[in-house]
Write an enzyme that holds these catalytic residues in place. Structure first.
Site, PDB file in Angstrom:
ATOM      1  N   ARG A   1      35.512  63.346  -1.705  1.00  0.00           N
ATOM      2  CA  ARG A   1      34.745  63.627  -2.916  1.00  0.00           C
ATOM      3  C   ARG A   1      34.190  65.046  -2.872  1.00  0.00           C
ATOM      4  O   ARG A   1      34.035  65.623  -1.803  1.00  0.00           O
ATOM      5  CB  ARG A   1      33.533  62.701  -3.011  1.00  0.00           C
ATOM      6  CG  ARG A   1      33.875  61.259  -2.916  1.00  0.00           C
ATOM      7  CD  ARG A   1      32.572  60.456  -2.861  1.00  0.00           C
ATOM      8  NE  ARG A   1      32.850  59.106  -2.393  1.00  0.00           N
ATOM      9  CZ  ARG A   1      31.905  58.202  -2.155  1.00  0.00           C
ATOM     10  NH1 ARG A   1      30.626  58.522  -2.326  1.00  0.00           N
ATOM     11  NH2 ARG A   1      32.235  57.006  -1.741  1.00  0.00           N
TER      12      ARG A   1
ATOM     13  N   ASP B   1      30.687  67.004  -4.747  1.00  0.00           N
ATOM     14  CA  ASP B   1      29.485  66.698  -5.510  1.00  0.00           C
ATOM     15  C   ASP B   1      29.433  67.423  -6.847  1.00  0.00           C
ATOM     16  O   ASP B   1      30.224  68.335  -7.100  1.00  0.00           O
ATOM     17  CB  ASP B   1      28.245  67.112  -4.698  1.00  0.00           C
ATOM     18  CG  ASP B   1      27.871  66.053  -3.664  1.00  0.00           C
ATOM     19  OD1 ASP B   1      28.362  64.914  -3.768  1.00  0.00           O
ATOM     20  OD2 ASP B   1      27.083  66.384  -2.758  1.00  0.00           O
TER      21      ASP B   1
ATOM     22  N   TYR C   1      36.586  75.250   3.598  1.00  0.00           N
ATOM     23  CA  TYR C   1      35.603  75.443   2.534  1.00  0.00           C
ATOM     24  C   TYR C   1      35.142  76.900   2.525  1.00  0.00           C
ATOM     25  O   TYR C   1      35.195  77.595   3.539  1.00  0.00           O
ATOM     26  CB  TYR C   1      34.364  74.576   2.772  1.00  0.00           C
ATOM     27  CG  TYR C   1      34.527  73.117   2.469  1.00  0.00           C
ATOM     28  CD1 TYR C   1      34.269  72.613   1.197  1.00  0.00           C
ATOM     29  CD2 TYR C   1      34.907  72.218   3.471  1.00  0.00           C
ATOM     30  CE1 TYR C   1      34.391  71.249   0.930  1.00  0.00           C
ATOM     31  CE2 TYR C   1      35.032  70.855   3.207  1.00  0.00           C
ATOM     32  CZ  TYR C   1      34.769  70.386   1.934  1.00  0.00           C
ATOM     33  OH  TYR C   1      34.885  69.050   1.665  1.00  0.00           O
TER      34      TYR C   1
ATOM     35  N   ARG D   1      27.156  72.517   3.250  1.00  0.00           N
ATOM     36  CA  ARG D   1      25.947  73.042   2.585  1.00  0.00           C
ATOM     37  C   ARG D   1      24.748  73.087   3.535  1.00  0.00           C
ATOM     38  O   ARG D   1      23.897  73.979   3.426  1.00  0.00           O
ATOM     39  CB  ARG D   1      25.640  72.218   1.336  1.00  0.00           C
ATOM     40  CG  ARG D   1      26.665  72.472   0.213  1.00  0.00           C
ATOM     41  CD  ARG D   1      26.563  71.459  -0.913  1.00  0.00           C
ATOM     42  NE  ARG D   1      25.222  71.437  -1.484  1.00  0.00           N
ATOM     43  CZ  ARG D   1      24.805  70.509  -2.352  1.00  0.00           C
ATOM     44  NH1 ARG D   1      25.619  69.530  -2.728  1.00  0.00           N
ATOM     45  NH2 ARG D   1      23.587  70.557  -2.833  1.00  0.00           N
TER      46      ARG D   1
END
Lengths: 252, 252
Positions: free
Chosen positions: A51, A53, A111, A199
């Site tokens: 997933r 966000d 990422y 994050r």
């Protein structure tokens, strides 16, 4: 049934994340809506590598779905791009073995996290970078602190508290910083990432960069396995899922 | 009264253009709303170098306004950026002579027009470039055709029909094309531009680039002074007002 693999890009700004949620605009729901049209109303489930966000972007998210239709992959790609909203684009579609699974076959992910350090953030970058109000961090300190993260560790400290995953050991293969003009990019690659892990790492290393946390503190944070010891979760709009790696898959 | 000059940048996507229109979200209205707050409700009029249309962007629009307040220009800039929405940013504020006028003092302007020629347009560029569906034009032909535009001409052919301006003679000082990755930029500079002039030039040269119009036709179009002979008005989201030039103004 054939299995198709698709690489997709999306601007997460106007989505409540990837996964279907009743009443919310999500990437999965948009993809499945288009597939239902192509399959005359039949529900075709889309499975992603993982997933993302709300507000998080992707330039290389990967999904798979199964279809009884025999139309060629490139026609699927065109049909998707005609019928999808312009904030989701399908970059490639290819047929794969039914052994391939977008989530379970993942061997790694990359990422990117972007901070905008301009004195005044460009209005064109407001949804795509995190504003630092002109603060320029010490990137050498961030890069040095990052060395404690690279490698295989129990990353409980960098995992959002509300997760059901038990095994929190992951391998971060690389973590580096690059300046692109006045934008600072953090590029991180690993075999897997816990919920909010990138994050929280970004938020923790940022604190090192602005002198609010010692370089040597990061190894200590990892050792505590305590989320409370790490930094804040950095905002979603700076994050991009850039690439999902799979072991070489033989084409069908 | 002091006169202040401000250079501003805005993402035009969510605006109905620069100029105040009842019931519409406009850049002028946002600037004047913030000025009214700073001036305890007093109306302070903002004058721009010229209007921009809905969805058109600016990276260097210039405005002026008069104020009885004596707060320093840099504090104005901060107050603007705190109170404005993030799709407008104030880049500089400086005090100028009351002889300076954001519109009447203009000596030139530079615009940029961007086409995205990628096979699949990035979702991040959908509001900021015009999609060509993968068509890559012949830029040499476009550049050659542009030579007929450079110089001083009556540009009636490149002016939207619904304009009240009488004198349509303008000087285009330069017009060049640049590739930035798979995005094609047209950069045009001149002493002034008629309504929709840059977008009609972009639309006309685009037709040359895809072989729908001869290179030599452009000089003919200019000579006819007939809007009907030129190409379509290119879409607004590809257009950026990049810089407004003024003769050197002595600081106050």
């Amino acid at each position: 049934m054939r299995r198709l693999k698709a690489v997709i890009s999306y601007d997460g700004t106007q989505f409540s994340g990837f996964q279907v949620q009743p009443g919310e605009r999500t990437i999965q729901a948009e993809l499945e809506r288009v597939l239902a049209v192509m399959h005359k109303g039949e529900n075709i489930k889309v499975t992603a590598s993982g997933r993302t966000d709300a507000k998080v972007h992707a330039t290389g998210q990967t999904v798979h779905f199964d279809t009884p239709l025999t139309i060629p992959p490139e026609k699927y790609m065109k049909a998707f791009n005609v019928q999808l909203p312009k904030d989701i684009r399908v970059l490639t579609v290819e047929e794969v073995s039914t052994d391939f699974h977008a989530r379970y076959s993942v061997s790694g992910k990359r990422y990117r996290y972007i901070w905008c350090c301009e004195p005044v953030q460009s209005p064109f970058r407001r949804y795509y970078t995190v504003e630092t109000n002109g603060i320029v961090p010490n990137v050498n300190a961030m890069q040095e602190a990052a060395q404690a993260i690279i490698g295989t560790h129990d990353f409980s400290c960098f995992c959002a508290a509300n997760t059901s995953v038990k095994d929190k050991v992951r391998t971060v293969a690389s973590l580096k910083f690059e300046w692109h003009g006045q934008e600072l990019h953090m590029i991180i690659e690993g075999n897997g990432f816990l919920y909010n892990m990138v994050r929280i790492i970004a938020g923790t290393l940022w604190e090192v960069g602005i002198g609010r946390r010692d370089i040597t503190n990061v190894a200590h944070v990892i050792a505590t396995m305590d989320r409370g010891q790490a930094g804040k979760t950095a905002p979603p709009q700076g994050l991009y899922l850039e690439k999902v790696f799979y072991p070489e898959v033989a084409d069908v």
